[in-house]
Design a protein around this motif. Structure first.
Motif, PDB file in Angstrom:
ATOM      1  N   TYR A  35       7.406  -8.930   4.783  1.00 20.65           N
ATOM      2  CA  TYR A  35       7.042  -7.695   4.208  1.00 20.65           C
ATOM      3  C   TYR A  35       6.413  -6.934   5.432  1.00 20.65           C
ATOM      4  O   TYR A  35       5.614  -7.512   6.115  1.00 20.65           O
ATOM      5  CB  TYR A  35       5.970  -7.444   3.208  1.00 20.65           C
ATOM      6  CG  TYR A  35       6.642  -8.245   1.808  1.00 20.65           C
ATOM      7  CD1 TYR A  35       6.652  -9.607   1.287  1.00 20.65           C
ATOM      8  CD2 TYR A  35       7.330  -7.518   0.876  1.00 20.65           C
ATOM      9  CE1 TYR A  35       6.916 -10.037   0.230  1.00 20.65           C
ATOM     10  CE2 TYR A  35       7.918  -8.051  -0.414  1.00 20.65           C
ATOM     11  CZ  TYR A  35       7.709  -9.248  -0.832  1.00 20.65           C
ATOM     12  OH  TYR A  35       8.226  -9.898  -1.870  1.00 20.65           O
ATOM     13  N   GLN A  37       3.874  -3.413   5.552  1.00 23.74           N
ATOM     14  CA  GLN A  37       3.033  -2.284   4.834  1.00 23.74           C
ATOM     15  C   GLN A  37       3.029  -1.134   5.624  1.00 23.74           C
ATOM     16  O   GLN A  37       2.469  -1.089   6.935  1.00 23.74           O
ATOM     17  CB  GLN A  37       1.677  -2.966   4.664  1.00 23.74           C
ATOM     18  CG  GLN A  37       0.859  -1.974   3.727  1.00 23.74           C
ATOM     19  CD  GLN A  37      -0.583  -2.357   3.581  1.00 23.74           C
ATOM     20  OE1 GLN A  37      -1.026  -3.369   4.270  1.00 23.74           O
ATOM     21  NE2 GLN A  37      -1.139  -1.759   2.535  1.00 23.74           N
ATOM     22  N   GLY A  42       3.984   1.326   0.509  1.00 25.27           N
ATOM     23  CA  GLY A  42       3.534  -0.123  -0.065  1.00 25.27           C
ATOM     24  C   GLY A  42       3.981  -1.018   0.698  1.00 25.27           C
ATOM     25  O   GLY A  42       4.237  -1.319   2.089  1.00 25.27           O
ATOM     26  N   LEU A  43       4.407  -2.186   0.224  1.00 23.05           N
ATOM     27  CA  LEU A  43       4.852  -3.399   0.724  1.00 23.05           C
ATOM     28  C   LEU A  43       6.387  -3.550   0.681  1.00 23.05           C
ATOM     29  O   LEU A  43       7.075  -3.504  -0.435  1.00 23.05           O
ATOM     30  CB  LEU A  43       4.425  -4.800   0.002  1.00 23.05           C
ATOM     31  CG  LEU A  43       2.881  -4.769   0.256  1.00 23.05           C
ATOM     32  CD1 LEU A  43       2.483  -5.768  -0.767  1.00 23.05           C
ATOM     33  CD2 LEU A  43       2.579  -5.451   1.847  1.00 23.05           C
TER      34      LEU A  43
ATOM     35  N   GLN B   2      13.266   3.654  -5.345  1.00 21.30           N
ATOM     36  CA  GLN B   2      12.283   2.670  -5.680  1.00 21.30           C
ATOM     37  C   GLN B   2      11.993   2.187  -7.180  1.00 21.30           C
ATOM     38  O   GLN B   2      11.996   2.968  -7.861  1.00 21.30           O
ATOM     39  CB  GLN B   2      11.054   3.751  -5.398  1.00 21.30           C
ATOM     40  CG  GLN B   2       9.486   3.147  -5.581  1.00 21.30           C
ATOM     41  CD  GLN B   2       9.231   2.676  -4.176  1.00 21.30           C
ATOM     42  OE1 GLN B   2       9.590   2.991  -3.190  1.00 21.30           O
ATOM     43  NE2 GLN B   2       8.333   1.775  -4.147  1.00 21.30           N
ATOM     44  N   GLN B   6       4.247   3.180  -8.303  1.00 26.35           N
ATOM     45  CA  GLN B   6       2.603   3.355  -8.663  1.00 26.35           C
ATOM     46  C   GLN B   6       2.393   5.076  -8.338  1.00 26.35           C
ATOM     47  O   GLN B   6       2.494   5.224  -6.991  1.00 26.35           O
ATOM     48  CB  GLN B   6       1.789   2.517  -8.031  1.00 26.35           C
ATOM     49  CG  GLN B   6       2.028   1.203  -8.506  1.00 26.35           C
ATOM     50  CD  GLN B   6       0.971   0.234  -7.574  1.00 26.35           C
ATOM     51  OE1 GLN B   6       1.705  -0.526  -6.478  1.00 26.35           O
ATOM     52  NE2 GLN B   6      -0.320   0.212  -7.797  1.00 26.35           N
ATOM     53  N   PHE B  89      -1.969  -3.286  -5.792  1.00 24.56           N
ATOM     54  CA  PHE B  89      -0.250  -3.278  -5.772  1.00 24.56           C
ATOM     55  C   PHE B  89       0.271  -3.951  -7.125  1.00 24.56           C
ATOM     56  O   PHE B  89      -0.159  -5.315  -7.487  1.00 24.56           O
ATOM     57  CB  PHE B  89       0.251  -3.963  -4.684  1.00 24.56           C
ATOM     58  CG  PHE B  89       0.104  -3.385  -3.262  1.00 24.56           C
ATOM     59  CD1 PHE B  89      -0.950  -3.731  -2.568  1.00 24.56           C
ATOM     60  CD2 PHE B  89       0.841  -2.432  -3.038  1.00 24.56           C
ATOM     61  CE1 PHE B  89      -1.179  -3.196  -1.361  1.00 24.56           C
ATOM     62  CE2 PHE B  89       0.604  -1.760  -1.591  1.00 24.56           C
ATOM     63  CZ  PHE B  89      -0.336  -2.221  -0.675  1.00 24.56           C
ATOM     64  N   PHE B 104       7.335  -4.637  -4.496  1.00 23.38           N
ATOM     65  CA  PHE B 104       6.159  -4.080  -4.899  1.00 23.38           C
ATOM     66  C   PHE B 104       6.364  -2.436  -5.069  1.00 23.38           C
ATOM     67  O   PHE B 104       7.064  -1.752  -4.519  1.00 23.38           O
ATOM     68  CB  PHE B 104       5.303  -4.278  -3.714  1.00 23.38           C
ATOM     69  CG  PHE B 104       4.931  -5.674  -3.523  1.00 23.38           C
ATOM     70  CD1 PHE B 104       5.391  -6.823  -3.223  1.00 23.38           C
ATOM     71  CD2 PHE B 104       3.496  -6.041  -4.121  1.00 23.38           C
ATOM     72  CE1 PHE B 104       5.100  -8.050  -3.088  1.00 23.38           C
ATOM     73  CE2 PHE B 104       3.048  -7.287  -3.910  1.00 23.38           C
ATOM     74  CZ  PHE B 104       3.764  -8.463  -3.476  1.00 23.38           C
ATOM     75  N   GLY B 105       5.257  -2.050  -5.730  1.00 19.03           N
ATOM     76  CA  GLY B 105       4.914  -0.484  -5.749  1.00 19.03           C
ATOM     77  C   GLY B 105       4.416  -0.131  -4.330  1.00 19.03           C
ATOM     78  O   GLY B 105       4.107  -0.937  -3.602  1.00 19.03           O
ATOM     79  N   GLN B 106       3.907   1.297  -4.255  1.00 11.41           N
ATOM     80  CA  GLN B 106       3.353   1.818  -3.209  1.00 11.41           C
ATOM     81  C   GLN B 106       1.988   1.576  -3.004  1.00 11.41           C
ATOM     82  O   GLN B 106       1.243   1.772  -1.883  1.00 11.41           O
ATOM     83  CB  GLN B 106       3.448   3.473  -2.986  1.00 11.41           C
ATOM     84  CG  GLN B 106       4.764   3.815  -3.393  1.00 11.41           C
ATOM     85  CD  GLN B 106       5.365   3.934  -4.607  1.00 11.41           C
ATOM     86  OE1 GLN B 106       4.957   3.134  -5.494  1.00 11.41           O
ATOM     87  NE2 GLN B 106       6.145   5.232  -4.958  1.00 11.41           N
ATOM     88  N   GLY B 107       1.376   1.002  -4.061  1.00 15.56           N
ATOM     89  CA  GLY B 107      -0.251   0.802  -4.214  1.00 15.56           C
ATOM     90  C   GLY B 107      -0.966   2.057  -4.807  1.00 15.56           C
ATOM     91  O   GLY B 107      -0.450   3.265  -4.445  1.00 15.56           O
TER      92      GLY B 107
END
Lengths: 111, 114
Positions: A35, A37, A42-43, B2, B6, B89, B104-107
């Motif tokens: 991944y 970042q 995000g990831l 997406q 988040q 996340f 994963f989401g953006q955090g």
């Protein structure tokens, strides 16, 4: 204790150079992932492998390649580094139907 | 596109209060969901997970709720502590489809104020 390690932790390279980031896990997991970042994103998944000789493209695979010759290692190669590939890279491994374990990350700067 | 979102980039909560972090997903094939916590200069660490056959999973101060009809999950932290300040996340996978990869989401950056 089992672990997943990445090397190097920091790397500065020039545009156009080939770069390889190493990832080594001792969990004996079949599933391994790379991944990146970036702020606001995000990831994001670059490439992944579900076993030896298996590799698959993720959502941001352009400019990257991986190879899986054994269970423990999944090196990530940037064929010709670009400034857009400046990022923090994380390797992860996962057993079947379990959580994924992440490495400490590699901060790559392309100048 | 997406698939995991988040929508709150940041959240600030007083110490001792409840922190609620939210996550939405669009892919109805997702059947396993996880939350990760990340400190600066470290890799993400697993916090808690939930399968789609459940609607709640609890582990100490952390509880994850899943609303499948709304395609929404949330992480509750109570009481919040200063050490909880980190980026969180959410992630999802479609395990019944044989997909072990995590999306994963953006955090969300959580800050706990004393």
């Amino acid at each position: 204790d089992a672990e997943i390690t990445q090397s190097p932790r920091h790397k500065i390279t020039e545009t156009g150079r080939q770069v390889t980031l190493a990832c080594h896990q001792t969990w004996n997991h079949n599933n391994m992932f790379w991944y990146r970042q970036d702020l606001g994103h995000g990831l994001r998944l670059i490439h992944y492998s579900y076993g030896v000789q298996d590799t698959n493209k993720g959502e941001v695979s352009d400019g990257y390649s991986v190879s899986r010759s054994n269970t423990e290692d999944l090196p990530l190669t940037l064929e010709s580094a670009a400034s857009s590939q400046t990022s923090v890279y994380f390797c992860a491994s996962r057993g079947q139907y379990t959580e994924a374990f992440f490495g400490q990350g590699t901060r790559l700067t392309v100048v | 596109d997406q698939q995991v979102k988040q929508n709150s980039p940041s959240l600030s909560v007083q110490e001792g209060r409840i922190s609620i972090l939210n996550c939405d997903y669009t892919n109805s094939m997702f059947d396993y969901f996880l939350w990760y916590k990340k400190y600066p200069a470290e890799g993400p660490t697993f916090l808690i997970s939930i399968s789609s056959i459940k609607d709640k999973n609890e582990d100490g101060r952390f509880t994850v709720f899943l609303n499948k009809s709304a395609k929404h999950l949330s992480l509750h932290i109570v009481p919040s502590q200063p050490g909880d300040s980190a980026v969180y996340f959410c992630a999802a996978s479609a395990q019944n489809q044989g997909a072990q990869k995590l999306v994963f989401g953006q955090g969300t950056r959580l800050t706990i104020n004393p």
